[in-house]
Write an enzyme that holds these catalytic residues in place. Sequence first.
Site, PDB file in Angstrom:
ATOM      1  N   ASN A 195     -35.871 127.927  98.755  1.00  0.00           N
ATOM      2  CA  ASN A 195     -34.413 128.012  98.811  1.00  0.00           C
ATOM      3  C   ASN A 195     -33.993 129.164  99.710  1.00  0.00           C
ATOM      4  O   ASN A 195     -34.658 130.189  99.807  1.00  0.00           O
ATOM      5  CB  ASN A 195     -33.781 128.104  97.418  1.00  0.00           C
ATOM      6  N   ASN A 235     -27.135 132.353 101.157  1.00  0.00           N
ATOM      7  CA  ASN A 235     -26.258 132.933 102.161  1.00  0.00           C
ATOM      8  C   ASN A 235     -25.097 133.582 101.437  1.00  0.00           C
ATOM      9  O   ASN A 235     -24.659 133.081 100.393  1.00  0.00           O
ATOM     10  CB  ASN A 235     -25.766 131.816 103.099  1.00  0.00           C
ATOM     11  N   ALA A 236     -24.582 134.678 101.986  1.00  0.00           N
ATOM     12  CA  ALA A 236     -23.451 135.355 101.357  1.00  0.00           C
ATOM     13  C   ALA A 236     -22.254 134.417 101.216  1.00  0.00           C
ATOM     14  O   ALA A 236     -21.479 134.535 100.269  1.00  0.00           O
ATOM     15  CB  ALA A 236     -23.066 136.593 102.151  1.00  0.00           C
ATOM     16  N   ALA A 237     -22.111 133.478 102.129  1.00  0.00           N
ATOM     17  CA  ALA A 237     -21.109 132.417 101.987  1.00  0.00           C
ATOM     18  C   ALA A 237     -21.812 131.320 101.179  1.00  0.00           C
ATOM     19  O   ALA A 237     -22.484 130.455 101.728  1.00  0.00           O
ATOM     20  CB  ALA A 237     -20.665 131.905 103.345  1.00  0.00           C
ATOM     21  N   TYR A 238     -21.698 131.407  99.849  1.00  0.00           N
ATOM     22  CA  TYR A 238     -22.517 130.622  98.930  1.00  0.00           C
ATOM     23  C   TYR A 238     -22.745 129.158  99.296  1.00  0.00           C
ATOM     24  O   TYR A 238     -23.875 128.693  99.212  1.00  0.00           O
ATOM     25  CB  TYR A 238     -21.969 130.723  97.499  1.00  0.00           C
ATOM     26  N   CYS A 253     -31.212 124.355  99.161  1.00  0.00           N
ATOM     27  CA  CYS A 253     -32.273 124.284  98.154  1.00  0.00           C
ATOM     28  C   CYS A 253     -33.636 124.099  98.805  1.00  0.00           C
ATOM     29  O   CYS A 253     -33.752 123.607  99.929  1.00  0.00           O
ATOM     30  CB  CYS A 253     -32.013 123.125  97.204  1.00  0.00           C
ATOM     31  N   GLU A 308     -36.043 121.944  98.103  1.00  0.00           N
ATOM     32  CA  GLU A 308     -36.406 120.559  98.359  1.00  0.00           C
ATOM     33  C   GLU A 308     -35.850 120.077  99.694  1.00  0.00           C
ATOM     34  O   GLU A 308     -36.558 119.481 100.516  1.00  0.00           O
ATOM     35  CB  GLU A 308     -35.891 119.640  97.241  1.00  0.00           C
ATOM     36  N   CYS A 366     -30.083 117.363  96.004  1.00  0.00           N
ATOM     37  CA  CYS A 366     -31.499 117.234  96.387  1.00  0.00           C
ATOM     38  C   CYS A 366     -32.038 115.869  95.985  1.00  0.00           C
ATOM     39  O   CYS A 366     -32.786 115.240  96.743  1.00  0.00           O
ATOM     40  CB  CYS A 366     -32.334 118.340  95.763  1.00  0.00           C
TER      41      CYS A 366
END
Length: 160
Positions: free
Chosen positions: A62, A65-68, A73, A75, A115
């Site tokens: 996984n 990133n700070a920008a969620y 993921c 996979e 995923c």
Amino acid sequence: MASKLEVQISVDVLEPQELTPQEQQAMQLAQEAANDAYAPYSNFLVGAALLLEDGSFFKGSNQENAAYPSGLCAERTALFALSAHYPQSKIKLLAVTARRRQEKHFLPAMPCGACRQVMAEYEFRQREPIPVLLQGPDGRFYRFQAVADLLPFQFTPDNL
């Protein structure tokens, strides 16, 4: 009159010694991939390993990133990278595991809905099942015979 449709899903619950050598190697590589995950926000490390038809393996972890919403993921990282580099490769097994950064032991790992849908696309694309091996509870493992067992009512190109 309404009718009822029943869906049955079968999953093998395995002790570690019941895994095949290739499944053991795939899970070990998934664990290594989890240890390499970039997860500074959730501290939830997820790893995936793909066993390919030629016997080689391909890993993904996984990537946050700070920008969620911009993260990805394990996979999907593994599947997309494999397809970008080796688009004709057939997948014979997908293994997934996870752990919390501050803990050494691995946890049950269930792929998220996004995923599962991507995994289903690859299964549809190669026109044969992709078995899925997941870290289960208490050191055991779950083996699904196909992605379709994880997502029985999938959206496929046939739905377009």
